[in-house]
Design an enzyme around this catalytic site. Structure first.
Site, PDB file in Angstrom:
ATOM      1  N   HIS A  96       0.827  -1.212   0.000  1.00 59.52           N
ATOM      2  CA  HIS A  96       0.000   0.000   0.000  1.00 59.52           C
ATOM      3  C   HIS A  96       0.860   1.261   0.000  1.00 59.52           C
ATOM      4  O   HIS A  96       1.973   1.275   0.540  1.00 59.52           O
ATOM      5  CB  HIS A  96      -0.902   0.028   1.230  1.00 59.52           C
ATOM      6  CG  HIS A  96      -2.119  -0.847   1.119  1.00 59.52           C
ATOM      7  ND1 HIS A  96      -3.068  -0.684   0.135  1.00 59.52           N
ATOM      8  CD2 HIS A  96      -2.545  -1.891   1.890  1.00 59.52           C
ATOM      9  CE1 HIS A  96      -4.028  -1.583   0.291  1.00 59.52           C
ATOM     10  NE2 HIS A  96      -3.737  -2.331   1.349  1.00 59.52           N
ATOM     11  N   CYS A 151       0.215   2.666  -4.488  1.00 57.85           N
ATOM     12  CA  CYS A 151      -0.560   3.835  -4.881  1.00 57.85           C
ATOM     13  C   CYS A 151       0.201   5.126  -4.586  1.00 57.85           C
ATOM     14  O   CYS A 151       0.955   5.220  -3.615  1.00 57.85           O
ATOM     15  CB  CYS A 151      -1.890   3.851  -4.134  1.00 57.85           C
ATOM     16  SG  CYS A 151      -3.060   2.618  -4.735  1.00 57.85           S
TER      17      CYS A 151
END
Length: 313
Positions: free
Chosen positions: A90, A136
């Site tokens: 992440h 991301c």
């Protein structure tokens, strides 16, 4: 660089097992990349540090542990060495204007663009460090690094991607800030929306420099010379990277960007420049019906944009 020395790597795959924000392909990404580093690029498996959050792992990919192995790699580096850091997991944007990028370790002790900049600044002259971040908002993860391919420097003759609805499971590698704050608040019992306050309470001196240093000192960390940092990011700073296929078959799950890079390398056995590799990975993602829009980027100096990826001979 005339002579190639040691080749050292740190590979981090974080699936966030047993959480609501679990991913599925991150372990597969770094295991596949390890094989490619050894079999194609001549890395010694003994010189590759692998961190994954698998049950029973001796070293979990926490913020402290990731920074520890990265700094160990830098400490071992000498002129001519080739260093590589691959992160699959992440990522997020932080700050009041959401202008600072960060990767999210297992324990949420963010490693920010400022921390990455400090690490890159420690690389010995004549050595290179290549960072591939399949997370991301990873564009710009090396703070102040020059954009070669990205939102301000779009490749010629390359069409924009489009969002495609896929029958295969895709999950963004992104945790909403509200979810992060809820998690941190449950640990600190402090009622504030300031992430830095929670980080300092939980991690103290091990928290990111972004939360510990005043802005004036942070500005001093920026590169004063042309450095050897090379960032291949899975998407632009305002975009999300995708984790693909986990709900159907976890053994075949993958990060879209990692998979695109591996696909290009498998198809092209000849040496590729960093710029060529990123452009080709964009084409792979653009043509993949399973992937929502994401545009890989390249950040480095002009010379390294044309340099061969990981100094393949």
């Amino acid at each position: 660089m005339e002579k190639v020395g040691k080749k050292l790597a740190v590979l981090v795959g974080c699936n966030y097992e047993n959480t609501h924000y679990r991913l599925h392909g991150c372990h597969n990404d770094v295991l596949a990349m390890r094989d490619v580093l050894v079999n194609r690029f001549g890395f010694d498996s003994q010189h590759i540090e692998l961190l994954m959050d698998k049950p029973g792992s001796s070293v979990m990919p926490t913020g402290v542990n990731i920074k520890k192995v990265l700094n160990k790699m830098i400490d071992q580096a000498e002129t001519g060495d080739v260093l590589y850091f691959h992160f699959s997991g992440h990522g997020t944007l932080i700050g009041k204007k959401k202008q600072d990028e960060a990767i999210i370790p297992l324990d949420f002790n963010y490693i920010t663009n400022v921390d990455i900049r400090k690490i890159v600044n420690r690389v010995p002259e004549g050595a290179t460090i290549t960072i591939l971040s399949d997370s991301c908002h990873s564009g710009g993860l090396i703070d102040k690094e020059k954009e070669q391919i990205g939102p301000s420097h779009k490749p010629k003759n390359q069409a924009e991607g489009k969002t495609i609805q896929s029958s295969q499971s895709c999950k963004p590698k992104f945790i909403p800030q509200e979810t992060v704050l809820e998690h941190l608040t449950s640990l600190t019992n402090i009622n504030t929306s300031d992430i830095g306050t929670h980080m300092l309470q939980l991690f103290g001196n091990e928290a990111s420099l972004l939360f510990r240093f005043p802005q004036m000192e942070l500005d001093l960390l920026k590169s004063l010379k042309q450095d050897e940092g090379i960032l291949l990011s899975g998407c632009q700073a305002n975009e999300e990277c995708q984790d693909v296929g986990g709900s159907e078959n976890e053994n075949k799950a993958y990060g879209a960007f990692s998979h695109a890079i591996l696909t290009v390398l498998k198809k092209h056995s000849c040496p590729l420049s960093n710029k060529e590799l990123v452009l080709m990975s964009r084409d792979v993602l653009k043509n993949d019906e399973h992937i929502e829009t994401q545009h890989p980027c390249l950040y480095c100096n002009d010379e390294n944009a044309e340099a061969v990826f990981l100094c393949q001979g």
